[in-house]
Motif scaffolding. Structure first.
Motif, PDB file in Angstrom:
ATOM      1  N   UNK A   1      -4.307 -63.899 -23.134  1.00 40.51           N
ATOM      2  CA  UNK A   1      -4.088 -62.782 -23.860  1.00 40.51           C
ATOM      3  C   UNK A   1      -5.481 -61.913 -24.412  1.00 40.51           C
ATOM      4  N   UNK A   2      -6.494 -62.575 -24.806  1.00 38.88           N
ATOM      5  CA  UNK A   2      -7.608 -62.000 -25.238  1.00 38.88           C
ATOM      6  C   UNK A   2      -8.122 -61.159 -24.096  1.00 38.88           C
ATOM      7  N   UNK A   3      -8.244 -61.832 -22.819  1.00 38.68           N
ATOM      8  CA  UNK A   3      -8.700 -60.972 -21.973  1.00 38.68           C
ATOM      9  C   UNK A   3      -8.097 -59.840 -21.589  1.00 38.68           C
ATOM     10  N   UNK A   4      -6.784 -59.975 -21.282  1.00 32.60           N
ATOM     11  CA  UNK A   4      -5.728 -58.846 -21.211  1.00 32.60           C
ATOM     12  C   UNK A   4      -5.809 -57.799 -22.078  1.00 32.60           C
ATOM     13  N   UNK A   5      -5.661 -58.265 -23.579  1.00 35.24           N
ATOM     14  CA  UNK A   5      -6.027 -57.230 -24.662  1.00 35.24           C
ATOM     15  C   UNK A   5      -7.082 -56.598 -24.564  1.00 35.24           C
ATOM     16  N   UNK A   6      -8.079 -57.245 -24.455  1.00 30.53           N
ATOM     17  CA  UNK A   6      -9.392 -56.722 -24.318  1.00 30.53           C
ATOM     18  C   UNK A   6      -9.699 -55.546 -23.636  1.00 30.53           C
ATOM     19  N   UNK A   7      -9.137 -56.026 -22.284  1.00 31.52           N
ATOM     20  CA  UNK A   7      -9.145 -54.789 -21.191  1.00 31.52           C
ATOM     21  C   UNK A   7      -8.285 -53.662 -21.356  1.00 31.52           C
ATOM     22  N   UNK A   8      -7.122 -53.833 -21.825  1.00 32.54           N
ATOM     23  CA  UNK A   8      -6.080 -52.737 -22.622  1.00 32.54           C
ATOM     24  C   UNK A   8      -6.743 -52.010 -23.338  1.00 32.54           C
ATOM     25  N   UNK A   9      -7.462 -52.787 -24.390  1.00 32.34           N
ATOM     26  CA  UNK A   9      -7.994 -51.709 -25.456  1.00 32.34           C
ATOM     27  C   UNK A   9      -9.006 -51.150 -25.087  1.00 32.34           C
ATOM     28  N   UNK A  10      -9.819 -51.430 -23.953  1.00 30.53           N
ATOM     29  CA  UNK A  10     -11.010 -50.853 -23.442  1.00 30.53           C
ATOM     30  C   UNK A  10     -10.512 -49.317 -22.470  1.00 30.53           C
ATOM     31  N   UNK A  11      -9.396 -49.572 -21.822  1.00 32.66           N
ATOM     32  CA  UNK A  11      -9.032 -48.601 -21.000  1.00 32.66           C
ATOM     33  C   UNK A  11      -8.123 -47.484 -21.805  1.00 32.66           C
ATOM     34  N   UNK A  12      -7.283 -47.978 -22.670  1.00 31.93           N
ATOM     35  CA  UNK A  12      -6.578 -46.872 -23.558  1.00 31.93           C
ATOM     36  C   UNK A  12      -7.012 -46.461 -24.731  1.00 31.93           C
ATOM     37  N   UNK A  13      -7.690 -47.430 -25.490  1.00 34.06           N
ATOM     38  CA  UNK A  13      -8.429 -47.293 -26.730  1.00 34.06           C
ATOM     39  C   UNK A  13      -9.692 -46.310 -26.535  1.00 34.06           C
ATOM     40  N   UNK A  14     -10.850 -47.217 -26.057  1.00 33.33           N
ATOM     41  CA  UNK A  14     -12.057 -46.565 -26.140  1.00 33.33           C
ATOM     42  C   UNK A  14     -12.288 -45.420 -25.270  1.00 33.33           C
ATOM     43  N   UNK A  15     -12.020 -45.756 -23.993  1.00 30.33           N
ATOM     44  CA  UNK A  15     -11.984 -44.635 -22.835  1.00 30.33           C
ATOM     45  C   UNK A  15     -11.188 -43.380 -23.491  1.00 30.33           C
ATOM     46  N   UNK A  16     -10.112 -43.463 -23.868  1.00 27.55           N
ATOM     47  CA  UNK A  16      -9.446 -42.383 -24.540  1.00 27.55           C
ATOM     48  C   UNK A  16     -10.288 -41.623 -25.864  1.00 27.55           C
ATOM     49  N   UNK A  17     -10.749 -42.446 -26.545  1.00 22.19           N
ATOM     50  CA  UNK A  17     -11.421 -42.106 -27.626  1.00 22.19           C
ATOM     51  C   UNK A  17     -12.714 -41.263 -27.186  1.00 22.19           C
ATOM     52  N   UNK A  18     -13.564 -41.690 -26.418  1.00 23.88           N
ATOM     53  CA  UNK A  18     -14.722 -41.212 -26.031  1.00 23.88           C
ATOM     54  C   UNK A  18     -14.272 -39.839 -25.166  1.00 23.88           C
ATOM     55  N   UNK A  19     -13.151 -39.747 -24.429  1.00 24.02           N
ATOM     56  CA  UNK A  19     -12.681 -38.724 -23.804  1.00 24.02           C
ATOM     57  C   UNK A  19     -12.771 -37.537 -24.777  1.00 24.02           C
ATOM     58  N   UNK A  20     -11.812 -37.888 -25.774  1.00 19.91           N
ATOM     59  CA  UNK A  20     -11.413 -36.961 -27.076  1.00 19.91           C
ATOM     60  C   UNK A  20     -12.811 -36.575 -27.543  1.00 19.91           C
ATOM     61  N   UNK A  21     -13.831 -37.352 -27.561  1.00 18.98           N
ATOM     62  CA  UNK A  21     -15.269 -36.960 -28.180  1.00 18.98           C
ATOM     63  C   UNK A  21     -15.698 -35.749 -27.333  1.00 18.98           C
ATOM     64  N   UNK A  22     -15.632 -35.984 -26.427  1.00 25.21           N
ATOM     65  CA  UNK A  22     -16.371 -35.108 -25.483  1.00 25.21           C
ATOM     66  C   UNK A  22     -15.588 -33.810 -25.220  1.00 25.21           C
ATOM     67  N   UNK A  23     -14.363 -33.816 -25.691  1.00 25.06           N
ATOM     68  CA  UNK A  23     -13.500 -32.572 -25.409  1.00 25.06           C
ATOM     69  C   UNK A  23     -13.769 -31.856 -27.038  1.00 25.06           C
ATOM     70  N   UNK A  24     -13.931 -32.537 -27.981  1.00 28.36           N
ATOM     71  CA  UNK A  24     -14.194 -32.036 -29.166  1.00 28.36           C
ATOM     72  C   UNK A  24     -15.291 -31.390 -29.308  1.00 28.36           C
ATOM     73  N   UNK A  25     -16.447 -32.170 -29.060  1.00 30.27           N
ATOM     74  CA  UNK A  25     -17.890 -31.574 -29.260  1.00 30.27           C
ATOM     75  C   UNK A  25     -18.857 -31.204 -28.152  1.00 30.27           C
ATOM     76  N   UNK A  26     -17.906 -31.090 -26.996  1.00 30.71           N
ATOM     77  CA  UNK A  26     -18.399 -30.385 -25.678  1.00 30.71           C
ATOM     78  C   UNK A  26     -19.614 -30.752 -25.141  1.00 30.71           C
ATOM     79  N   UNK A  27     -20.209 -30.286 -24.167  1.00 29.37           N
ATOM     80  CA  UNK A  27     -21.334 -30.721 -23.436  1.00 29.37           C
ATOM     81  C   UNK A  27     -22.539 -31.080 -24.050  1.00 29.37           C
TER      82      UNK A  27
END
Length: 164
Positions: free
Chosen positions: A90-116
């Motif tokens: 569970x720790x490995x699956x949860x960590x991977x899901x958190x990286x894909x949906x959480x961190x990846x999405x968060x960073x994507x939003x930062x780039x959209x918010x603050x630009x190049x």
């Protein structure tokens, strides 16, 4: 000189071998390879480098995800299925899901918010990787994590190799 890839697409120079998936078929193979071989180590060792295994527990799926060859929900679904089948803790699956949906999405939003210009910000004044250049990113990782070239053992990542 343009040579066709194994998919018949023109490239400049010789195509392959590649370390990261850049076609739909390669992306599916990379995902299957990750789910079969790496997720059990993802939770406890996701950021640990090894001299003999340059990818260690990393999924190597960022490139095909960023290219739109894989959908994040499909990737997460594969990790969940591996957990439900008992193949992944569970720790490995949860960590991977958190990286894909959480961190990846968060960073994507930062780039959209603050630009190049955001990629050049360094509010904590952390040192940059020794490779320099426009693609360097701030890091707090030890210097070996910023290697200027792949280790000699890092031949093409098995499932993504193309020998066009």
């Amino acid at each position: 000189m343009h040579e066709p890839t194994s998919q018949g697409l023109p490239t400049v120079g010789r195509d392959g071998p590649r370390w990261f998936a850049v076609t739909a078929a390669e992306a599916r193979r990379a995902l299957a390879h990750f789910v079969e071989h790496r997720p059990a180590h993802f939770g406890p060792h996701e950021d640990a480098p090894l001299a003999g295994d340059w990818a260690m527990a990393h999924s190597l799926l960022s490139v095909p995800l960023n290219l739109g060859l894989l959908h994040p929900l499909d990737v997460v679904g594969e990790a969940e299925a591996a957990y439900r089948s008992g193949d992944v803790p569970i720790a490995s699956a949860e960590g991977f899901v958190r990286q894909v949906l959480g961190w990846r999405g968060y960073v994507w939003q930062l780039y959209w918010r603050f630009g190049r210009a955001y990629r050049h910000r360094n509010a904590l004044r952390t040192p940059r990787c020794p490779t320099g250049g426009a693609s360097s990113t701030p890091t707090r990782s030890p210097r070996p994590a910023c290697a200027t070239r792949w280790p000699a053992s890092a031949t093409a990542a098995g499932p993504t190799t193309s020998r066009g």
